[in-house]
Write an enzyme that holds these catalytic residues in place. Sequence first.
Site, PDB file in Angstrom:
ATOM      1  N   ASP A  33       0.833  -1.205   0.000  1.00  0.00           N
ATOM      2  CA  ASP A  33       0.000   0.000   0.000  1.00  0.00           C
ATOM      3  C   ASP A  33       0.868   1.255   0.000  1.00  0.00           C
ATOM      4  O   ASP A  33       1.966   1.266   0.560  1.00  0.00           O
ATOM      5  CB  ASP A  33      -0.911  -0.018   1.253  1.00  0.00           C
ATOM      6  CG  ASP A  33      -2.012   1.016   1.161  1.00  0.00           C
ATOM      7  OD1 ASP A  33      -2.289   1.512   0.060  1.00  0.00           O
ATOM      8  OD2 ASP A  33      -2.615   1.327   2.209  1.00  0.00           O
ATOM      9  N   HIS A  50       3.485   3.358  -8.930  1.00  0.00           N
ATOM     10  CA  HIS A  50       3.268   1.931  -9.197  1.00  0.00           C
ATOM     11  C   HIS A  50       4.527   1.298  -9.815  1.00  0.00           C
ATOM     12  O   HIS A  50       4.900   0.177  -9.495  1.00  0.00           O
ATOM     13  CB  HIS A  50       2.064   1.727 -10.113  1.00  0.00           C
ATOM     14  CG  HIS A  50       0.763   2.140  -9.478  1.00  0.00           C
ATOM     15  ND1 HIS A  50       0.404   1.757  -8.208  1.00  0.00           N
ATOM     16  CD2 HIS A  50      -0.275   2.904  -9.937  1.00  0.00           C
ATOM     17  CE1 HIS A  50      -0.791   2.273  -7.913  1.00  0.00           C
ATOM     18  NE2 HIS A  50      -1.210   2.969  -8.942  1.00  0.00           N
ATOM     19  N   LEU A 144      10.534 -20.902  -3.718  1.00  0.00           N
ATOM     20  CA  LEU A 144       9.471 -20.019  -3.215  1.00  0.00           C
ATOM     21  C   LEU A 144       8.198 -20.153  -4.056  1.00  0.00           C
ATOM     22  O   LEU A 144       8.264 -20.146  -5.288  1.00  0.00           O
ATOM     23  CB  LEU A 144       9.964 -18.559  -3.284  1.00  0.00           C
ATOM     24  CG  LEU A 144       8.932 -17.482  -2.956  1.00  0.00           C
ATOM     25  CD1 LEU A 144       8.643 -17.452  -1.458  1.00  0.00           C
ATOM     26  CD2 LEU A 144       9.420 -16.110  -3.417  1.00  0.00           C
TER      27      LEU A 144
HETATM   28  C1  FPP Z   1      -1.398   0.262  -3.452  1.00  0.00           C
HETATM   29  O1  FPP Z   1      -1.013   1.603  -3.569  1.00  0.00           O
HETATM   30  C2  FPP Z   1      -0.924  -0.524  -4.547  1.00  0.00           C
HETATM   31  C3  FPP Z   1      -1.702  -1.105  -5.507  1.00  0.00           C
HETATM   32  C4  FPP Z   1      -3.155  -0.966  -5.580  1.00  0.00           C
HETATM   33  C5  FPP Z   1      -1.139  -1.890  -6.578  1.00  0.00           C
HETATM   34  C6  FPP Z   1       0.083  -2.675  -6.274  1.00  0.00           C
HETATM   35  C7  FPP Z   1       0.763  -2.901  -7.539  1.00  0.00           C
HETATM   36  C8  FPP Z   1       2.087  -2.904  -7.758  1.00  0.00           C
HETATM   37  C9  FPP Z   1       3.091  -2.768  -6.724  1.00  0.00           C
HETATM   38  C10 FPP Z   1       2.603  -3.056  -9.140  1.00  0.00           C
HETATM   39  C11 FPP Z   1       2.231  -4.310  -9.854  1.00  0.00           C
HETATM   40  C12 FPP Z   1       2.345  -5.538  -9.045  1.00  0.00           C
HETATM   41  C13 FPP Z   1       2.963  -6.675  -9.420  1.00  0.00           C
HETATM   42  C14 FPP Z   1       2.895  -7.861  -8.555  1.00  0.00           C
HETATM   43  C15 FPP Z   1       3.729  -6.781 -10.640  1.00  0.00           C
HETATM   44  P1  FPP Z   1      -2.164   2.685  -3.758  1.00  0.00           P
HETATM   45  O2  FPP Z   1      -2.285   2.993  -5.207  1.00  0.00           O
HETATM   46  O3  FPP Z   1      -3.411   2.214  -3.112  1.00  0.00           O
HETATM   47  O4  FPP Z   1      -1.540   3.885  -2.979  1.00  0.00           O
HETATM   48  P2  FPP Z   1      -2.326   5.030  -2.152  1.00  0.00           P
HETATM   49  O5  FPP Z   1      -3.133   4.334  -1.098  1.00  0.00           O
HETATM   50  O6  FPP Z   1      -1.202   5.832  -1.572  1.00  0.00           O
HETATM   51  O7  FPP Z   1      -3.150   5.776  -3.145  1.00  0.00           O
END
Ligand code: FPP
Length: 273
Positions: A33, A50, A144
């Site tokens: 997050d 991201h 893993l």
């Molecule tokens: C949360 O941050 C993150 C996500 C919803 C997406 C997670 C995705 C990645 C790390 C990239 C792709 C993943 C893989 C496994 C290749 P948020 O956008 O909710 O952040 P915020 O709460 O600060 O807005």
Amino acid sequence: MNWYTEQSALDLGKQEEILKNYKIPRHIGIIMDGNGRWALEHGLTRTEGHKQGIDSVRDIVKACAQLGISYLTLYAFSLENWKRPSSEVGVLMNLLEFYLKKELKELHANNVRLLAIGKISSLPKKVQRLLFEAIEITAKNTGLTLTLALSYSGRWDIVRAVQMISHDIRNGKISPEDITEELFSTYLQTAQLPDPDLIIRTSGEMRLSNFLLWESAYSEIYISNKYWPEFRREDLYHAIKDYSRRERRFGKISAQLKEDEVKNINENILIKK
Ligand code: FPP
């Protein structure tokens, strides 16, 4: 790249110290997050957040494999995330595609087995294809197990399990009296995974957000104040050390755990004799 031969001596030392002195969780789940907030604080676009998050994914996957952790489950996209602006959903799907294309070879070379949980049929066809291909190619790997939770929600999986159980009752395969916690677990998409020992959430938020709801009944929860794009192996080591200090009682009292420990040691001695 071979993750085991190309590791720095300094990091290897840190991992050896952890393996020697701390209890290692068998299954770690991570709620990644804070990509958006990290980007905002750095004057960057959410897309950049991201993208940077993928670097953290790479580092954490590698560190878990090197430590010999058996299962890592990453909450990459929730069912609720479909409600985000379509442009952001598009970026996340593209990044997923990019990750699968770019990382498959290295994951496979390092004995990682890839799995996915969630409503995979709702992902773009291209992503589904890449995902199934990666799962098939890595199916026999013994290192893993990396599970990506995609278009996933814990409640969705529970409801899906209830529907399947209802069908099996209607078809006479099982009767209502057969339903136990163990049987119920076999209907979940996580049936082949042990329950998570440790759930890590980044960005300081203290909630599960629909992640592994059934499976986390006795998980230890660790909250890191770092945003996901800045969460790296040092933070993982910190979380493992913290987990190792916790007493997991599973409803029992401390004194019973000590008795269990003595019993286990004695049983092991008897087995060895
Ligand atoms: C949360 O941050 C993150 C996500 C919803 C997406 C997670 C995705 C990645 C790390 C990239 C792709 C993943 C893989 C496994 C290749 P948020 O956008 O909710 O952040 P915020 O709460 O600060 O807005």
